[in-house]
Design a protein around this motif. Structure first.
Motif, PDB file in Angstrom:
ATOM      1  N   ASN A 222      -7.273   2.615 -10.311  1.00 54.84           N
ATOM      2  CA  ASN A 222      -8.060   1.393  -9.484  1.00 54.84           C
ATOM      3  C   ASN A 222      -6.821   0.737  -8.907  1.00 54.84           C
ATOM      4  N   SER A 223      -5.949   1.437  -7.982  1.00 58.35           N
ATOM      5  CA  SER A 223      -4.735   0.870  -7.340  1.00 58.35           C
ATOM      6  C   SER A 223      -5.087  -0.030  -6.170  1.00 58.35           C
ATOM      7  N   ASP A 224      -6.476  -0.302  -5.978  1.00 58.09           N
ATOM      8  CA  ASP A 224      -6.798  -0.994  -4.876  1.00 58.09           C
ATOM      9  C   ASP A 224      -6.665  -2.434  -5.221  1.00 58.09           C
ATOM     10  N   LYS A 225      -6.864  -3.082  -4.175  1.00 56.92           N
ATOM     11  CA  LYS A 225      -6.676  -4.708  -4.304  1.00 56.92           C
ATOM     12  C   LYS A 225      -7.577  -5.091  -5.674  1.00 56.92           C
ATOM     13  N   GLY A 226      -7.148  -6.174  -6.303  1.00 58.13           N
ATOM     14  CA  GLY A 226      -7.908  -6.559  -7.584  1.00 58.13           C
ATOM     15  C   GLY A 226      -7.548  -5.666  -8.655  1.00 58.13           C
ATOM     16  N   SER A 227      -6.634  -4.914  -8.778  1.00 58.47           N
ATOM     17  CA  SER A 227      -6.112  -4.055  -9.933  1.00 58.47           C
ATOM     18  C   SER A 227      -4.883  -4.646 -10.449  1.00 58.47           C
ATOM     19  N   ILE A 228      -4.403  -3.801 -11.727  1.00 59.38           N
ATOM     20  CA  ILE A 228      -3.235  -4.214 -12.166  1.00 59.38           C
ATOM     21  C   ILE A 228      -2.334  -4.247 -11.102  1.00 59.38           C
ATOM     22  N   ILE A 229      -2.088  -3.244 -10.034  1.00 53.03           N
ATOM     23  CA  ILE A 229      -0.960  -3.266  -9.225  1.00 53.03           C
ATOM     24  C   ILE A 229      -1.070  -4.126  -8.122  1.00 53.03           C
ATOM     25  N   LYS A 230      -2.322  -4.579  -7.619  1.00 47.98           N
ATOM     26  CA  LYS A 230      -2.673  -5.485  -6.623  1.00 47.98           C
ATOM     27  C   LYS A 230      -3.448  -6.779  -6.990  1.00 47.98           C
ATOM     28  N   SER A 231      -3.166  -7.610  -6.224  1.00 45.08           N
ATOM     29  CA  SER A 231      -4.199  -8.984  -6.355  1.00 45.08           C
ATOM     30  C   SER A 231      -4.957  -9.155  -5.226  1.00 45.08           C
ATOM     31  N   SER A 232      -6.003  -9.507  -4.978  1.00 40.94           N
ATOM     32  CA  SER A 232      -6.854 -10.106  -3.880  1.00 40.94           C
ATOM     33  C   SER A 232      -6.201 -11.449  -3.435  1.00 40.94           C
ATOM     34  N   ILE A 233      -6.121 -11.681  -2.125  1.00 37.45           N
ATOM     35  CA  ILE A 233      -5.703 -12.842  -1.492  1.00 37.45           C
ATOM     36  C   ILE A 233      -6.773 -13.138  -0.221  1.00 37.45           C
ATOM     37  N   PRO A 234      -7.174 -14.222   0.026  1.00 36.63           N
ATOM     38  CA  PRO A 234      -8.021 -14.641   0.913  1.00 36.63           C
ATOM     39  C   PRO A 234      -7.725 -14.395   2.426  1.00 36.63           C
ATOM     40  N   GLU A 235      -6.600 -14.125   2.833  1.00 37.59           N
ATOM     41  CA  GLU A 235      -6.057 -13.872   4.069  1.00 37.59           C
ATOM     42  C   GLU A 235      -5.348 -12.419   4.129  1.00 37.59           C
ATOM     43  N   PRO A 236      -5.381 -12.101   5.569  1.00 34.80           N
ATOM     44  CA  PRO A 236      -4.982 -10.633   5.716  1.00 34.80           C
ATOM     45  C   PRO A 236      -3.617 -10.318   5.183  1.00 34.80           C
ATOM     46  N   PRO A 237      -3.228  -9.292   4.614  1.00 31.50           N
ATOM     47  CA  PRO A 237      -4.140  -8.089   4.499  1.00 31.50           C
ATOM     48  C   PRO A 237      -5.018  -8.066   3.156  1.00 31.50           C
ATOM     49  N   TYR A 238      -5.300  -9.285   2.801  1.00 34.64           N
ATOM     50  CA  TYR A 238      -6.070  -9.333   1.817  1.00 34.64           C
ATOM     51  C   TYR A 238      -5.723  -8.845   0.540  1.00 34.64           C
ATOM     52  N   TYR A 239      -4.576  -8.551   0.304  1.00 37.28           N
ATOM     53  CA  TYR A 239      -4.030  -8.267  -1.225  1.00 37.28           C
ATOM     54  C   TYR A 239      -2.546  -8.648  -1.176  1.00 37.28           C
ATOM     55  N   ARG A 240      -1.921  -8.711  -2.228  1.00 42.65           N
ATOM     56  CA  ARG A 240      -0.685  -8.625  -2.346  1.00 42.65           C
ATOM     57  C   ARG A 240      -0.202  -7.769  -3.440  1.00 42.65           C
ATOM     58  N   LEU A 241       0.810  -7.197  -3.242  1.00 50.67           N
ATOM     59  CA  LEU A 241       1.520  -6.285  -4.591  1.00 50.67           C
ATOM     60  C   LEU A 241       2.060  -7.220  -5.587  1.00 50.67           C
ATOM     61  N   ASN A 242       1.629  -7.002  -6.880  1.00 52.83           N
ATOM     62  CA  ASN A 242       1.780  -7.891  -8.070  1.00 52.83           C
ATOM     63  C   ASN A 242       3.278  -7.300  -8.513  1.00 52.83           C
ATOM     64  N   GLU A 243       4.214  -8.580  -8.499  1.00 45.41           N
ATOM     65  CA  GLU A 243       5.833  -8.078  -9.249  1.00 45.41           C
ATOM     66  C   GLU A 243       5.814  -7.288 -10.376  1.00 45.41           C
ATOM     67  N   PRO A 244       6.582  -6.665 -10.703  1.00 41.26           N
ATOM     68  CA  PRO A 244       6.492  -5.612 -11.708  1.00 41.26           C
ATOM     69  C   PRO A 244       6.415  -6.326 -13.179  1.00 41.26           C
ATOM     70  N   HIS A 245       6.946  -7.529 -13.354  1.00 45.15           N
ATOM     71  CA  HIS A 245       6.529  -8.570 -14.487  1.00 45.15           C
ATOM     72  C   HIS A 245       5.339  -8.994 -14.574  1.00 45.15           C
ATOM     73  N   GLU A 246       4.526  -8.887 -13.483  1.00 46.90           N
ATOM     74  CA  GLU A 246       3.288  -9.217 -13.611  1.00 46.90           C
ATOM     75  C   GLU A 246       2.248  -7.963 -14.134  1.00 46.90           C
ATOM     76  N   VAL A 247       2.651  -6.998 -13.664  1.00 47.70           N
ATOM     77  CA  VAL A 247       2.266  -5.609 -14.169  1.00 47.70           C
ATOM     78  C   VAL A 247       2.196  -5.606 -15.576  1.00 47.70           C
ATOM     79  N   LEU A 248       3.325  -5.798 -16.136  1.00 47.59           N
ATOM     80  CA  LEU A 248       3.805  -5.466 -17.525  1.00 47.59           C
ATOM     81  C   LEU A 248       2.737  -6.619 -18.241  1.00 47.59           C
ATOM     82  N   LYS A 249       2.871  -7.892 -17.890  1.00 50.40           N
ATOM     83  CA  LYS A 249       1.978  -8.778 -18.262  1.00 50.40           C
ATOM     84  C   LYS A 249       0.477  -8.365 -18.513  1.00 50.40           C
ATOM     85  N   GLN A 250       0.089  -8.011 -17.385  1.00 55.33           N
ATOM     86  CA  GLN A 250      -1.736  -7.544 -17.336  1.00 55.33           C
ATOM     87  C   GLN A 250      -1.665  -6.253 -18.303  1.00 55.33           C
TER      88      GLN A 250
END
Length: 419
Positions: A222-250
């Motif tokens: 599930n590497s789409d927005k809202g996954s461990i790799i990406k988070s949803s945001i309200p404005e375009p492109p409606y996602y941001r790439l999670n930083e590496p430390h955020e991925v490990l924390k999740q």
């Protein structure tokens, strides 16, 4: 029915023994010498008990015993040797020939029958153990086949391409058994970024392999927005790439150990902007990365003091940022390669870094295989005691016409560089 092969060249004795044992419920088959007895045993696999005279023409009882007790004989037989002699040397000769029991011919019938009953009890126990061993062998063969199939499936999860936009990659992953606890991968995160990782689950076997598979799925399925790799945001492109430390924390929150699950893993996760060469990475209890500089040909360690994933609920991880130059390479590896042993010596992280430098002029696509073979040659062994995984990522440079990022090394938190 309990079957006995009775062997004696004396017809009178043969008839007497046959009648006596038949009355006691045994099915008797007779032979006049050892050669005939071997033929009957070949035709009657149901017979496992032999009661044989010692002195016979053609083939005597000792030779018959040698034949049926040899290692290459097709089945187990309980062998009782009958003799007119009861001296110690005769008994020793019979036992040395492989006889299970030795009975003097003038022994009372009741004692003979008692010994025969004891022999059949031994046979029953032997057959029970043999059947259980066969069941265990069949179960082991099934498990081995299943593990081999699982190992093949895990191999299919490994990447098949050695190039992504802006990068060239190479890896080797070798489990120490049919399946292992190492897992690595890389993926195109979006138009500008690629991600890559390597993890090493503690222990070996099925549980470690299942956990590595689960983590891999958590990262990539599930590497789409809202996954461990990406988070949803309200404005375009409606996602941001999670930083590496955020991925490990999740991942730590997701795989936190409990009383029933004591597994944990080390991991390195990195995100590379293929247009600027800016690399973000975070390490969880994993060996330091090796950064090979293309301009100088020198290599350095890049690592962090950090906790493993899945062991503690209070853990925070750190992201570090650095600027790659075109042709720079980042090496990630599991400790199975650096802890390979020759006597009391280990290949070591320093040995790994030196090998990276020595192999720098070879094509990237073959460097990992060359490095692993170098370790094999060093330890003078083909098989590793631990899972071995090595991944190298080369940034081939920003696309033509794109201005490089002028950001040099920067860190969100302290990144440790090991010389």
């Amino acid at each position: 029915m309990k079957n006995i092969l009775l062997v004696d060249d004396n017809r009178t004795m043969l008839l007497f023994m046959e009648k006596m044992l038949s009355k006691r419920g045994y099915e008797i088959t007779t032979a006049s010498d050892g050669a005939q007895a071997l033929q009957i045993l070949e035709q009657r696999p149901d017979i496992q008990f032999v009661l044989s005279d010692w002195m016979m023409p053609e083939m005597d009882g000792i030779e018959l015993c040698h034949r049926v007790k040899s290692a290459d004989y097709s089945r187990y037989l309980f062998f009782v040797l009958l003799s007119g002699k009861d001296d110690q040397q005769s008994i020793i000769s019979g036992i040395n020939a492989g006889a299970d029991d030795f009975v003097v011919k003038d022994t009372h019938v009741d004692e003979l029958v008692a010994r025969i009953k004891a022999g059949f009890r031994t046979l029953a126990l032997h057959n029970e153990i043999t059947n259980k061993n066969n069941q265990l062998d069949n179960a082991y063969a099934t498990m081995k086949k299943d593990l081999e199939s699982a190992g093949d499936l895990l191999k299919r999860l490994l990447p098949t391409e050695n190039k992504l936009s802006g990068v060239e990659l190479s890896y080797v992953s070798i489990p120490s058994a049919q399946i292992g606890g190492d897992m690595l991968g890389y993926m195109q995160l979006d138009e500008d970024n690629v991600g890559f990782y390597l993890l090493d689950v503690a222990g070996h076997g099925v549980s470690s392999a299942l956990m590595s598979f689960s983590v891999q799925q958590s990262i990539t399925v599930n590497s789409d927005k809202g996954s461990i790799i990406k988070s949803s945001i309200p404005e375009p492109p409606y996602y941001r790439l999670n930083e590496p430390h955020e991925v490990l924390k999740q991942l730590n929150d997701l795989y936190l150990s409990d009383d029933q699950n004591l597994l944990y893993f080390t991991m390195a996760y990195a995100k590379l902007n293929i247009k600027t060469g800016k690399l973000a990475f975070s390490i969880a209890g994993h060996p330091p990365l090796v950064w090979l500089h293309s301009k100088t040909g020198e290599a350095e360690f890049i690592g962090q003091d950090s906790f493993v994933v899945g062991a503690f609920d209070f853990v925070d991880y750190e992201s570090a940022y650095l600027q790659l130059e075109p042709g720079d390479k980042i090496w990630i590896y599991s400790d199975g390669i650096t802890e390979a042993e020759k006597g009391t010596a280990q290949f070591s992280e320093e040995g790994f870094k030196n090998a990276v430098v020595e192999l720098k002029d070879h094509p990237t696509t073959v460097q990992t295989e060359l490095l692993v073979n170098r370790v094999r040659d060093w330890q003078q062994a083909v098989q590793f005691d631990d899972d071995v995984s090595v991944l190298v990522v080369e940034w081939t440079g920003y696309p033509k016409g794109e201005e490089p990022c002028n950001t040099r090394l920067s860190t969100k938190v302290n990144a440790q560089f090991f010389k």
